[in-house]
Design a protein around this motif. Structure first.
Motif, short mmCIF file in Angstrom:
data_model
loop_
_atom_site.label_atom_id
_atom_site.label_comp_id
_atom_site.label_asym_id
_atom_site.label_seq_id
_atom_site.Cartn_x
_atom_site.Cartn_y
_atom_site.Cartn_z
N UNK A 76 0.81 -1.23 0.00
CA UNK A 76 0.00 0.00 0.00
C UNK A 76 0.84 1.27 0.00
N UNK A 77 2.17 1.13 -0.05
CA UNK A 77 3.04 2.31 -0.01
C UNK A 77 3.47 2.70 -1.43
N UNK A 78 2.50 3.11 -2.21
CA UNK A 78 2.74 3.55 -3.57
C UNK A 78 1.72 4.63 -3.92
N UNK A 79 2.03 5.38 -4.98
CA UNK A 79 1.19 6.52 -5.33
C UNK A 79 0.67 6.38 -6.76
N UNK A 80 -0.14 7.32 -7.16
CA UNK A 80 -0.79 7.24 -8.47
C UNK A 80 0.24 7.12 -9.59
N UNK A 81 1.32 7.88 -9.52
CA UNK A 81 2.35 7.82 -10.56
C UNK A 81 2.97 6.43 -10.62
N UNK A 82 3.19 5.81 -9.46
CA UNK A 82 3.76 4.47 -9.41
C UNK A 82 2.78 3.45 -9.98
N UNK A 113 10.92 3.93 1.56
CA UNK A 113 11.30 2.59 2.02
C UNK A 113 12.01 2.65 3.36
N UNK A 114 12.96 3.56 3.48
CA UNK A 114 13.75 3.65 4.71
C UNK A 114 12.93 4.20 5.86
N UNK A 115 12.14 5.23 5.59
CA UNK A 115 11.30 5.82 6.63
C UNK A 115 10.33 4.79 7.20
N UNK A 116 9.67 4.07 6.31
CA UNK A 116 8.71 3.08 6.78
C UNK A 116 9.41 1.89 7.44
N UNK A 154 12.23 1.92 9.20
CA UNK A 154 12.66 2.28 10.55
C UNK A 154 11.48 2.44 11.50
N UNK A 155 10.33 2.85 10.97
CA UNK A 155 9.14 2.90 11.82
C UNK A 155 8.72 1.48 12.22
N UNK A 156 8.81 0.57 11.26
CA UNK A 156 8.46 -0.82 11.51
C UNK A 156 9.43 -1.48 12.49
N UNK A 157 10.69 -1.05 12.45
CA UNK A 157 11.75 -1.68 13.24
C UNK A 157 12.05 -0.95 14.55
N UNK A 158 11.21 0.03 14.91
CA UNK A 158 11.48 0.86 16.08
C UNK A 158 11.71 0.05 17.36
N UNK A 159 11.01 -1.06 17.49
CA UNK A 159 11.13 -1.89 18.70
C UNK A 159 11.98 -3.14 18.48
N UNK A 160 12.72 -3.15 17.37
CA UNK A 160 13.54 -4.32 17.05
C UNK A 160 15.02 -3.92 17.14
#
Length: 264
Positions: free
Chosen positions: A29-35, A110-113, A115-121
């Motif tokens: 779900x991390x994509x936009x109309x142009x993608x 990619x990196x922002x998401x 690191x958010x996902x890995x915040x507790x890892x």
């Protein structure tokens, strides 16, 4: 514009990104109309592109599981893309909770998401860097990985976005030279080798679509892919279509090579 809250302000969402297009193929779900527009153009030419992306992802899963079974507990994922289900840390840490993973990508989303996902890892993180910037990547990876022990280097569906002018062979060699004997290299790479003349014409149209994105396609032959593994010991069955590398289910042929090799 709710979806834009998680996007770094520097990201141009009007220009297609190969990482976000790949996310779309995988059902993310991390994509936009142009993608999505660019990805749909590719799908019109190659209706099986999403299945190829999924076969590529399945290859990654099998490789990580195999390397963990061989005792590898550190991974450097170059060109890791946007996190979707079945990331390297999820696969590796399922079998070895202490496994460490460093993701590297030039795509800010990619990196922002990640690191958010890995915040507790504590055993995984993501670096914003171009895989061609080897010294920068290696410096950042040292903060989590122990370079005195074997590391699994994963370059999945990334090298075909590195043109010959950027000398990808030297870049791969620089990574491998930093790691000890017993380290592994896994690569998947798009190819035109098995395509008919008609399919090659269609593939050229696909390459043209990607030329409008943040990266262009550079297809390589079996021999050219083999060159990335110079001086290493290829694991059986060698360089084959990703769905033929130690498959756990039947899948149709995909025009992506996959291989894994060990540093002697």
């Amino acid at each position: 514009m709710e979806e834009l809250k998680w996007v770094p302000s520097t990201v141009d969402v009007t220009r297609p990104s190969v990482a976000r297009m790949y996310d779309y193929y995988l059902g993310g779900s991390h994509n936009f109309e142009a993608d999505r527009a660019a990805a749909k153009q590719v799908e019109q030419i190659f209706p099986g592109v999403a299945q190829s992306a999924q076969a590529n992802r399945s290859f990654l899963r099998r490789v990580v599981r195999h390397l963990v079974s061989e005792g590898v507990d550190q991974f450097l994922d170059l060109g890791s893309g946007i996190p979707t289900v079945g990331n390297v840390h999820e696969i590796a840490q399922h079998d070895n909770p202490s496994a460490r993973v460093v993701y590297v990508d030039v795509e800010p989303v990619a990196v922002s998401h990640s690191n958010a996902l890995l915040a507790d890892n504590p055993h995984a993180n993501a670096l914003l860097a171009d895989l061609r910037a080897t010294s920068t990547v290696l410096s950042g990876a040292r903060e989590l990985l122990d370079f005195s022990r074997p590391i699994g280097v994963l370059i999945i569906a990334a090298l075909h976005f590195v043109p010959d002018a950027d000398d990808p062979y030297t870049k791969v060699a620089e990574y491998l030279s930093a790691f000890p004997s017993g380290s592994y290299l896994a690569i998947t790479h798009a190819t035109w080798d098995q395509l008919t003349e008609e399919e090659r014409a269609e593939a050229a149209q696909v390459a043209q679509i990607y030329s409008s994105s943040d990266n262009q396609l550079t297809m390589r032959t079996h021999a050219q892919v083999n060159k990335f593994f110079d001086g290493m010991e290829l694991l059986e069955p060698g360089i084959v279509a990703v769905n033929d590398w130690r498959p756990d289910s039947f899948e149709d042929y995909t025009s992506i090579y996959g291989a894994v090799a060990r540093k002697p």
